[in-house]
Write a protein that holds these residues in place. Structure first.
Motif, mmCIF file in Angstrom:
data_model
loop_
_atom_site.group_PDB
_atom_site.id
_atom_site.type_symbol
_atom_site.label_atom_id
_atom_site.label_comp_id
_atom_site.label_asym_id
_atom_site.label_seq_id
_atom_site.Cartn_x
_atom_site.Cartn_y
_atom_site.Cartn_z
ATOM 1 N N HIS A 281 0.788 -1.174 0.222
ATOM 2 C CA HIS A 281 -0.095 -0.046 -0.064
ATOM 3 C C HIS A 281 0.947 1.204 -0.134
ATOM 4 O O HIS A 281 1.549 1.456 0.971
ATOM 5 C CB HIS A 281 -0.943 -0.080 1.390
ATOM 6 N N VAL A 282 1.013 2.027 -1.133
ATOM 7 C CA VAL A 282 1.866 2.922 -1.416
ATOM 8 C C VAL A 282 1.095 4.412 -1.351
ATOM 9 O O VAL A 282 0.160 4.722 -2.118
ATOM 10 C CB VAL A 282 2.658 2.875 -2.634
ATOM 11 N N VAL A 283 1.345 5.236 -0.294
ATOM 12 C CA VAL A 283 0.618 6.515 -0.146
ATOM 13 C C VAL A 283 1.303 7.528 -0.412
ATOM 14 O O VAL A 283 2.584 7.737 -0.175
ATOM 15 C CB VAL A 283 -0.102 6.668 1.347
ATOM 16 N N ARG A 284 0.897 8.795 -0.968
ATOM 17 C CA ARG A 284 1.543 9.685 -1.457
ATOM 18 C C ARG A 284 0.701 11.093 -1.027
ATOM 19 O O ARG A 284 -0.668 10.901 -1.196
ATOM 20 C CB ARG A 284 1.685 9.997 -3.160
ATOM 21 N N ASP A 285 1.323 11.865 -0.337
ATOM 22 C CA ASP A 285 0.775 13.197 0.059
ATOM 23 C C ASP A 285 0.354 14.263 -1.048
ATOM 24 O O ASP A 285 1.323 14.635 -1.908
ATOM 25 C CB ASP A 285 1.615 13.828 1.302
ATOM 26 N N ARG B 48 -0.794 18.213 -7.753
ATOM 27 C CA ARG B 48 0.136 17.125 -7.196
ATOM 28 C C ARG B 48 -0.740 15.827 -7.075
ATOM 29 O O ARG B 48 -0.173 14.833 -7.198
ATOM 30 C CB ARG B 48 0.352 17.531 -5.603
ATOM 31 N N THR B 49 -2.069 15.830 -6.937
ATOM 32 C CA THR B 49 -2.786 14.579 -7.312
ATOM 33 C C THR B 49 -2.501 13.815 -8.509
ATOM 34 O O THR B 49 -2.199 12.774 -8.574
ATOM 35 C CB THR B 49 -4.235 15.074 -7.112
ATOM 36 N N VAL B 50 -2.582 14.713 -9.589
ATOM 37 C CA VAL B 50 -2.275 14.101 -10.874
ATOM 38 C C VAL B 50 -0.914 13.910 -10.823
ATOM 39 O O VAL B 50 -0.546 12.593 -11.287
ATOM 40 C CB VAL B 50 -2.626 15.191 -12.053
ATOM 41 N N THR C 285 -13.098 17.051 -4.606
ATOM 42 C CA THR C 285 -13.903 17.381 -5.719
ATOM 43 C C THR C 285 -12.738 17.959 -6.772
ATOM 44 O O THR C 285 -12.818 17.429 -7.800
ATOM 45 C CB THR C 285 -15.136 18.214 -5.442
ATOM 46 N N ALA C 286 -12.266 18.978 -6.225
ATOM 47 C CA ALA C 286 -11.266 19.537 -7.061
ATOM 48 C C ALA C 286 -10.248 18.891 -7.553
ATOM 49 O O ALA C 286 -9.782 18.739 -8.675
ATOM 50 C CB ALA C 286 -10.744 20.943 -6.513
ATOM 51 N N THR C 287 -9.553 17.878 -6.622
ATOM 52 C CA THR C 287 -8.314 17.165 -7.046
ATOM 53 C C THR C 287 -9.068 16.175 -8.137
ATOM 54 O O THR C 287 -8.279 15.927 -9.154
ATOM 55 C CB THR C 287 -7.917 16.571 -5.722
#
Length: 374
Positions: free
Chosen positions: A64-68, A75-77, A98-100
């Motif tokens: 399970h790899v998590v990114r901030d 940054r989400t993209v 929603t925005a991300t």
């Protein structure tokens, strides 16, 4: 309680093991909504840890790899591209915002990679209407359904007609604002006032002062947790006496932590998952048992933790159905086969090309003791 279980989110910030089955997640673990982002990550890790402790999927552990992403769409993209291209994720789990998600869908990253994403902490219609990605599997009811339930109670049952709104100035706020105007219009009503706050600063001072002076019968909060807390405190301090109703992105524990039980008392919140203490449901009992492995003080984790946990369970079920050496397309096809899938008193249905798996909504209120009444 919230602080204690969020500390456990550190467990998910490092990979569980070197494995072929990589599940990626991009959530805000810093910034205004870090509390909810960490909780979503923790919830997913709870179930993945249980699966790994029992031998993984067909003998393979889950990594399970998590990114901030800091609640930043760009940054989400970028995180998602990295999870797909560098980490080789088979699926994605429990994103936030929603925005991300609006930005992510614009890029067609999920469609181009053919990778499913299970669970988004957003109920925006724009993410669910025809034309949105078929690779996104929603696990929660929409904001429109939440707001219909609130307006039905206020206008239909209580006879409240003077309703105002405070909303976050972004795609989330606009989604809820549009749904609220539509729900009122169905009853031949209109907003008597509206106020907005900046999504980056979370400063609700001006909005609270404006609506306290107006003092409608009710205010709907299309906010996240910390701005909800400050708005409630400022609105009451300014003499506002309206009933306050918020949407599910508001985590009641974070509101209490920010302003205390006395100030938080009376805030109503619509919820899209079962109450985490409702032990009548097998799903909740199993969730509590898995959480207890990390939360050894006996505290009960939040709705957001449960949301991440739910999404992880669905991913694991899809991985099992995908067979040995699963591919992204096999996981995607397995998700589409989850028709009225009963997790133990909570049903998710992705059959018949559905991408919104649940329509569950219930109204709650923060009690003087800091618990929820339903």
């Amino acid at each position: 309680m919230l602080r204690k279980f969020l500390l456990g989110a550190a467990l998910v910030l490092a990979p569980l093991a070197h494995a072929d089955i990589v599940i990626g997640q991009s959530v805000p673990t810093t910034g205004l909504v870090a509390g909810t982002g960490k909780a979503l990550a923790l919830g997913a890790s709870l179930y993945f840890s249980r699966v790994n402790a029992n031998g993984g999927i067909h003998g393979e552990p889950i990594n399970h790899v998590v990114r901030d992403d800091g609640y930043d769409p760009q940054r989400t993209v970028a995180n998602t591209r990295e999870l797909i291209d560098k980490e080789g994720a088979l699926a994605l789990v429990s994103y936030y915002g929603t925005a991300t998600m609006t930005e992510l869908e614009k890029t067609k990253v999920l469609d181009n990679a053919g990778i499913p994403l299970v669970g988004v902490h957003s109920g925006a219609d724009a993410l669910r209407t025809p034309g949105s990605s078929l690779f996104v599997f929603h696990t929660r009811a929409s904001y429109r359904q939440e707001i219909d339930r609130i307006v039905n109670l206020l206008a239909g049952n209580l006879g409240v007609t003077r309703i105002a709104v405070v909303a976050q100035q972004d795609a989330y706020g606009q989604a809820g604002y549009g749904a609220l105007k539509d729900a009122l219009a169905k009853r031949k009503l209109a907003l008597v006032g509206e106020a907005w706050y900046d999504r980056k600063s979370g400063d609700t001072t001006k909005a609270a002062n404006e609506l306290a002076k107006l003092n409608p019968e009710a205010v709907v909060l299309i906010t996240v947790s910390r701005p909800a807390a400050t708005f409630v405190k400022q609105f009451r301090a300014g003499g506002g006496t309206a009933q306050l109703y918020g949407l599910s992105p508001i985590q009641f524990e974070e509101v209490i932590q920010a302003v205390g039980k006395k100030q938080a008392h009376g805030l109503a919140i619509s919820e899209v998952l079962p109450y985490p203490r409702n032990e009548q449901l097998r799903f909740v009992r199993e969730f509590q048992q898995d959480a207890a492995a990390v939360l050894r003080d006996g505290s009960t984790p939040s709705y957001a933790v449960m949301e991440g946990y739910l999404s992880a369970r669905l991913v694991v079920e899809a991985l099992k159905r995908a067979g040995k050496n699963p591919t992204r397309s096999a996981v995607y096809n397995a998700l589409t086969s989850l028709k009225r899938y009963d997790l133990g008193g909570f049903i998710v249905d992705f059959g018949d090309k559905k991408r919104t798996g649940s329509n569950f909504v219930e109204l709650t209120m923060i009690s003087p003791t800091g618990t929820l009444t339903r």
